[in-house]
Design a protein around this motif. Structure first.
Motif, mmCIF file in Angstrom:
data_model
loop_
_atom_site.group_PDB
_atom_site.id
_atom_site.type_symbol
_atom_site.label_atom_id
_atom_site.label_comp_id
_atom_site.label_asym_id
_atom_site.label_seq_id
_atom_site.Cartn_x
_atom_site.Cartn_y
_atom_site.Cartn_z
ATOM 1 N N UNK A 78 0.845 -1.196 0.000
ATOM 2 C CA UNK A 78 0.000 0.000 0.000
ATOM 3 C C UNK A 78 0.882 1.248 0.000
ATOM 4 N N UNK A 79 2.066 1.073 -0.580
ATOM 5 C CA UNK A 79 2.999 2.179 -0.751
ATOM 6 C C UNK A 79 2.547 3.066 -1.903
ATOM 7 N N UNK A 80 3.146 4.236 -2.077
ATOM 8 C CA UNK A 80 2.870 5.026 -3.279
ATOM 9 C C UNK A 80 3.139 4.177 -4.527
ATOM 10 N N UNK A 81 2.327 4.329 -5.579
ATOM 11 C CA UNK A 81 2.448 3.479 -6.773
ATOM 12 C C UNK A 81 3.853 3.372 -7.346
ATOM 13 N N UNK A 82 4.633 4.440 -7.259
ATOM 14 C CA UNK A 82 5.985 4.421 -7.829
ATOM 15 C C UNK A 82 6.902 3.425 -7.140
ATOM 16 N N UNK A 83 6.535 2.990 -5.932
ATOM 17 C CA UNK A 83 7.386 2.081 -5.162
ATOM 18 C C UNK A 83 6.984 0.616 -5.297
ATOM 19 N N UNK A 84 5.855 0.347 -5.952
ATOM 20 C CA UNK A 84 5.422 -1.054 -6.082
ATOM 21 C C UNK A 84 6.443 -1.899 -6.841
ATOM 22 N N UNK A 85 7.121 -1.287 -7.797
ATOM 23 C CA UNK A 85 8.002 -2.062 -8.674
ATOM 24 C C UNK A 85 9.153 -2.704 -7.916
ATOM 25 N N UNK A 86 9.761 -1.964 -6.985
ATOM 26 C CA UNK A 86 10.891 -2.558 -6.251
ATOM 27 C C UNK A 86 10.410 -3.702 -5.360
ATOM 28 N N UNK A 87 9.191 -3.576 -4.818
ATOM 29 C CA UNK A 87 8.620 -4.673 -4.034
ATOM 30 C C UNK A 87 8.321 -5.858 -4.946
ATOM 31 N N UNK A 88 7.780 -5.573 -6.127
ATOM 32 C CA UNK A 88 7.456 -6.638 -7.080
ATOM 33 C C UNK A 88 8.709 -7.397 -7.513
ATOM 34 N N UNK A 105 1.224 -0.473 -14.000
ATOM 35 C CA UNK A 105 1.986 0.412 -14.884
ATOM 36 C C UNK A 105 2.833 -0.437 -15.833
ATOM 37 N N UNK A 106 3.559 0.214 -16.716
ATOM 38 C CA UNK A 106 4.320 -0.511 -17.737
ATOM 39 C C UNK A 106 5.391 -1.409 -17.119
ATOM 40 N N UNK A 107 5.999 -0.955 -16.029
ATOM 41 C CA UNK A 107 7.070 -1.749 -15.413
ATOM 42 C C UNK A 107 6.518 -3.026 -14.794
ATOM 43 N N UNK A 108 5.378 -2.917 -14.114
ATOM 44 C CA UNK A 108 4.753 -4.105 -13.524
ATOM 45 C C UNK A 108 4.260 -5.029 -14.643
ATOM 46 N N UNK A 109 3.666 -4.450 -15.682
ATOM 47 C CA UNK A 109 3.151 -5.253 -16.795
ATOM 48 C C UNK A 109 4.263 -6.067 -17.451
ATOM 49 N N UNK A 110 5.474 -5.510 -17.487
ATOM 50 C CA UNK A 110 6.600 -6.198 -18.106
ATOM 51 C C UNK A 110 7.035 -7.437 -17.336
#
Length: 443
Positions: A78-88, A105-110
């Motif tokens: 539940x972090x700001x959306x920009x930080x989801x990628x490092x958790x992912x 977002x594009x990074x998560x989709x990739x």
């Protein structure tokens, strides 16, 4: 190893998610860890859950972050959306399932192919909007199609508003989620489908106060709306290929629409021009801003009170833009930064204020050569400034889905949003038991 839920982020929308997970994890004997950089915030959120563990963490610190994820069975961000990628990325590396309430977002989709290959389940867009909107819409759409109907028009509206008993300012609005998202909402414009034609609306024209929708609730009446981002991309996802109209919108009070249009016209959402604000009052900033962009004539026109600018002066003055007492003191910042500073003060929830979520789906369909129209609506009121309707409707779908994943009750792998029956059916059933229920009526 003991099953453990890990949630990153203890902010506004996490309250009800944490409450639900605290109760379920205690009953199931699961571990439950709440991680945030604000120790006081964590303690406030877990004080009623004696088995919950507080973890003070700087999310940018890789070792600490990965140590926390290693011990988890399911991770919620539940972090700001920009930080989801490092958790992912860490969840992929450490073979953990992940859920978020944010748009993909594009990074998560990739990451989708790798998530699938590793047999993991990542669920995004499982909050309110996006989230509850997907699930309720797909439940309705699938039901119509299973009964032989063909969807010809889909309109979905959702907004965080104030309950009538706490609606006490001319904007009819207070902040119940991330203030930054509020001041930047709609900046990318919007695209949707109307009667078979693709419509693109620029940011400057998005807040059209003539756009009204009937909520079919006599206590609420008609609300204004503005189109969300890219509605058309969801047409394929929702599998309504015959729909000639497809739009997803955000609801606001008509006065808010009129006021925000004026805010945009006055370039108060500009992010480029920088102002030195230390020692400067809001009024001094506003005067400098008006002078820099040569907006005095426009300001006078907006303040004129003529029909097309009805109550705009009242709305702008409520924001204390002429206030010569409040000092900003935010060093070098943009107009949108000052606007956020002002709104956080003027739109603050009082301790006992109650917010309200309104969601409305309007679907037209053909069946047996006859035209039909159905409306499905949800109204949820908050309890107070902590247990808000926003926190309920964002946090509960996320929490319920996480518990279902913990118990292996969602048999999917890969990257998903909750537009598939395997996710929305059990989540919607549990939400109904928690009192979040839609009302359907034929129109």
């Amino acid at each position: 190893m003991k099953k453990t839920l890990l949630i990153f982020g203890a902010g506004k929308s996490a309250t009800c998610c944490i409450d639900y997970l605290g109760k379920v994890s205690s009953a199931k004997g699961w571990g439950f860890v709440v991680a945030d950089s604000n120790e006081d915030l964590i303690k406030q959120k877990i004080k009623d859950h004696p088995h919950a563990e507080a973890l003070l963490i700087d999310i940018s610190q890789e070792t600490a972050r990965r140590n926390a994820i290693t011990k988890a069975t399911v991770v919620i961000s539940m972090l700001p959306p920009s930080l989801h990628f490092i958790v992912a990325q860490d969840c992929l590396l450490l073979q953990k399932n992940l859920l978020t309430a944010s748009y993909i977002d594009d990074r998560i989709a990739a990451l989708a192919e790798e998530v699938k290959e590793k047999g993991l389940l990542f669920i995004s867009e499982i909050g309110l909007d996006p989230g509850l909107d997907h699930m309720s819409a797909m439940q309705l759409i699938d039901g119509i199609k299973e009964n032989g109907g063909t969807i010809t028009s889909f309109k979905s509206h959702c907004g965080g508003l104030m309950a009538p008993e706490s609606d006490d300012n001319p904007w009819h609005y207070k902040i119940t989620w991330n203030p930054r998202n509020i001041v930047l909402a709609g900046k990318g414009g919007a695209t949707y489908l109307q009667d078979g034609k693709e419509i693109t609306i620029e940011y400057e024209d998005l807040y059209n106060y003539a756009n009204l929708v009937d909520t079919h609730d006599e206590t609420i009446g008609k609300l204004g709306y503005y189109a969300n981002r890219d509605s058309i991309s969801y047409k394929t996802l929702y599998q309504v290929k015959d729909a000639t109209t497809f739009i997803r919108t955000t609801l606001r009070h008509p006065s808010f629409m009129r006021g925000w249009r004026a805010v945009i016209d006055l370039m108060l959402t500009d992010e480029i021009k920088q102002y030195e604000t230390d020692g400067k009052t809001v009024a001094q900033f506003f005067a400098e801003h008006i002078e820099h962009f040569k907006l005095l004539e426009l300001k006078e026109k907006l303040y004129s009170g003529k029909a097309e600018n009805e109550n705009v002066k009242e709305l702008l003055l409520f924001l204390d833009l002429e206030n010569d007492a409040t000092v900003i003191n935010k060093s070098l910042c943009s107009s949108v930064d000052v606007l956020q500073f002002v709104l956080e003060k003027k739109f603050a929830l009082g301790p006992e204020d109650k917010d309200m979520i309104v969601m409305l789906h309007e679907i037209s369909y053909q069946k047996n050569d006859e035209e039909h129209k159905v409306c499905s609506s949800l109204i949820v009121k908050g309890k107070n400034s902590l247990h808000t309707a926003m926190a309920q409707t964002v946090g509960l779908p996320l929490a319920i889905a996480a518990c279902l994943v913990m118990e292996d009750k969602i048999n999917l792998t890969g990257l998903h949003i909750p537009a598939v029956k395997e996710i929305y059916e059990p989540v919607m059933q549990q939400l109904s038991e928690e009192g979040i229920r839609f009302v359907e009526k034929e129109l």
